[in-house]
Design a protein around this motif. Structure first.
Motif, PDB file in Angstrom:
ATOM      1  N   VAL A 104     -37.001  55.252 -23.267  1.00 32.15           N
ATOM      2  CA  VAL A 104     -37.770  55.372 -24.508  1.00 32.15           C
ATOM      3  C   VAL A 104     -36.829  55.537 -25.700  1.00 32.15           C
ATOM      4  CG1 VAL A 104     -39.456  56.768 -25.761  1.00 32.15           C
ATOM      5  CG2 VAL A 104     -39.777  56.307 -23.329  1.00 32.15           C
ATOM      6  N   GLU A 105     -35.773  56.331 -25.518  1.00 29.00           N
ATOM      7  CA  GLU A 105     -34.800  56.521 -26.586  1.00 29.00           C
ATOM      8  C   GLU A 105     -34.127  55.198 -26.950  1.00 29.00           C
ATOM      9  OE1 GLU A 105     -30.768  59.142 -27.585  1.00 29.00           O
ATOM     10  OE2 GLU A 105     -31.760  59.331 -25.644  1.00 29.00           O
ATOM     11  N   VAL A 106     -33.785  54.415 -25.942  1.00 27.77           N
ATOM     12  CA  VAL A 106     -33.166  53.109 -26.203  1.00 27.77           C
ATOM     13  C   VAL A 106     -34.134  52.213 -26.959  1.00 27.77           C
ATOM     14  CG1 VAL A 106     -32.229  51.028 -25.133  1.00 27.77           C
ATOM     15  CG2 VAL A 106     -31.616  53.281 -24.223  1.00 27.77           C
ATOM     16  N   LEU A 107     -35.380  52.190 -26.539  1.00 23.65           N
ATOM     17  CA  LEU A 107     -36.376  51.337 -27.186  1.00 23.65           C
ATOM     18  C   LEU A 107     -36.604  51.706 -28.642  1.00 23.65           C
ATOM     19  CD1 LEU A 107     -39.077  51.004 -24.388  1.00 23.65           C
ATOM     20  CD2 LEU A 107     -37.774  49.129 -25.413  1.00 23.65           C
ATOM     21  N   LEU A 108     -36.575  52.992 -28.950  1.00 20.14           N
ATOM     22  CA  LEU A 108     -36.928  53.444 -30.290  1.00 20.14           C
ATOM     23  C   LEU A 108     -35.740  53.586 -31.236  1.00 20.14           C
ATOM     24  CD1 LEU A 108     -39.579  56.211 -29.455  1.00 20.14           C
ATOM     25  CD2 LEU A 108     -39.980  53.833 -30.154  1.00 20.14           C
ATOM     26  N   CYS A 109     -34.560  53.827 -30.692  1.00 22.78           N
ATOM     27  CA  CYS A 109     -33.459  54.293 -31.540  1.00 22.78           C
ATOM     28  C   CYS A 109     -32.201  53.422 -31.509  1.00 22.78           C
ATOM     29  CB  CYS A 109     -33.071  55.719 -31.145  1.00 22.78           C
ATOM     30  SG  CYS A 109     -34.440  56.894 -31.203  1.00 22.78           S
ATOM     31  N   TYR A 110     -32.237  52.269 -30.858  1.00 19.53           N
ATOM     32  CA  TYR A 110     -31.032  51.454 -30.750  1.00 19.53           C
ATOM     33  C   TYR A 110     -31.193  50.159 -31.554  1.00 19.53           C
ATOM     34  CZ  TYR A 110     -28.620  54.372 -27.373  1.00 19.53           C
ATOM     35  OH  TYR A 110     -27.938  55.407 -26.780  1.00 19.53           O
ATOM     36  N   PRO A 111     -30.553  50.078 -32.738  1.00 16.10           N
ATOM     37  CA  PRO A 111     -30.721  48.895 -33.587  1.00 16.10           C
ATOM     38  C   PRO A 111     -30.190  47.613 -32.954  1.00 16.10           C
ATOM     39  CG  PRO A 111     -28.969  50.300 -34.433  1.00 16.10           C
ATOM     40  CD  PRO A 111     -29.663  51.072 -33.358  1.00 16.10           C
ATOM     41  N   GLY A 112     -29.188  47.724 -32.063  1.00 17.96           N
ATOM     42  CA  GLY A 112     -28.682  46.531 -31.396  1.00 17.96           C
ATOM     43  C   GLY A 112     -29.747  45.870 -30.549  1.00 17.96           C
ATOM     44  N   LEU A 113     -30.530  46.689 -29.851  1.00 21.30           N
ATOM     45  CA  LEU A 113     -31.641  46.160 -29.056  1.00 21.30           C
ATOM     46  C   LEU A 113     -32.696  45.545 -29.961  1.00 21.30           C
ATOM     47  CD1 LEU A 113     -33.174  45.805 -26.394  1.00 21.30           C
ATOM     48  CD2 LEU A 113     -34.063  48.118 -26.717  1.00 21.30           C
ATOM     49  N   HIS A 114     -33.015  46.218 -31.044  1.00 26.02           N
ATOM     50  CA  HIS A 114     -34.009  45.688 -31.983  1.00 26.02           C
ATOM     51  C   HIS A 114     -33.574  44.335 -32.547  1.00 26.02           C
ATOM     52  CE1 HIS A 114     -35.010  50.205 -32.800  1.00 26.02           C
ATOM     53  NE2 HIS A 114     -35.425  49.793 -31.611  1.00 26.02           N
ATOM     54  N   ALA A 115     -32.272  44.224 -32.887  1.00 33.77           N
ATOM     55  CA  ALA A 115     -31.775  42.968 -33.461  1.00 33.77           C
ATOM     56  C   ALA A 115     -31.871  41.822 -32.465  1.00 33.77           C
ATOM     57  CB  ALA A 115     -30.331  43.151 -33.927  1.00 33.77           C
ATOM     58  N   VAL A 116     -31.534  42.100 -31.207  1.00 28.92           N
ATOM     59  CA  VAL A 116     -31.594  41.050 -30.185  1.00 28.92           C
ATOM     60  C   VAL A 116     -33.040  40.637 -29.923  1.00 28.92           C
ATOM     61  CG1 VAL A 116     -31.155  40.551 -27.755  1.00 28.92           C
ATOM     62  CG2 VAL A 116     -29.418  41.711 -29.113  1.00 28.92           C
TER      63      VAL A 116
END
Length: 230
Positions: A24-36
């Protein structure tokens, strides 16, 4: 398919980043994931020839994440962009599977030209913070690009490059390194393996040897003169 892509990417973040405590932390707080993830939409629009919408979509992603990925760029699976701020991935750039990019990495052009202008990055490549990989060059599988390196020439597979301009380092100098694992920031050792610093150290050693030889020759000449005087 989209769910599988998201799940394996989140798993990769958790495996490689010790600061990631939960999915959940990765999904909400990681801009690299959001950009991809956002790039998936932008790239689909580009493939549908909706170029303006694609560029606008990527512009929004850049505004939200600080990561600029051209919608035409091709990204492999399980790409991790750590921290992410300032990353630039150009239009004709291609990135393979299981790659790891740090902040302020640029996959850019070396000169203005048409056609293929940006790098092609192989599988399982790590590019350290601030590194610039420029031009239509290839970075081979399992390669490592050290932080702040400027890469202008192709990088062979299983090679680590550092410095400006980037040059290969001898991994045999890495003590107690039995297997090739994950190298934070693309550097498998301390800065002593910087090829420029190593060359300077070698020159210093050669200079010291020459000074010692000159001193010995001078002492021998003094002894010969003393023997001749007697």
């Amino acid at each position: 398919m989209a769910f599988m892509f998201l799940r394996e990417t989140v798993r990769t973040y958790r495996e490689r980043d010790p600061a990631a405590r939960s999915s959940v932390e990765v999904l909400l707080c990681y801009p690299g994931l959001h950009a991809v993830l956002w790039h998936q939409l932008s790239h689909a629009l580009w493939q549908a020839h909706l170029f303006l919408l694609a560029r606008f979509s990527s512009h929004i992603a850049r505004w939200l994440t600080g990561i600029e990925i051209h919608p035409a760029a091709k990204l492999g699976r399980r790409l991790v962009i750590d921290h992410g701020m300032g990353v630039v991935i150009g239009q004709t750039a291609e990135i393979g599977d299981d790659c790891y990019l740090y902040h302020q990495v640029t996959l850019g052009v070396a000169r203005t030209q048409s056609g293929k202008r940006h790098p092609t990055v192989g599988n399982n490549v790590i590019i350290g913070a601030g590194a610039k990989v420029l031009g239509p060059i290839t970075v081979g599988d399992n390669a490592r690009v050290g932080a702040n390196a400027v890469v202008l020439d192709p990088v062979p597979a299983d090679t680590t490059v550092v410095g400006i301009p980037a040059r290969p380092v001898d991994l045999s100098l890495v003590r107690d390194r039995k297997t090739r694992g994950f190298d934070p920031y693309g550097i498998p050792c301390d800065g002593s393996l910087d090829p420029v610093l190593r060359d300077l150290d070698e020159l210093h050693c050669e200079l010291a040897e020459l000074e010692a030889r000159v001193a010995r020759l001078a002492a021998e000449q003094v002894q010969q003169r003393q023997a001749a005087a007697e």
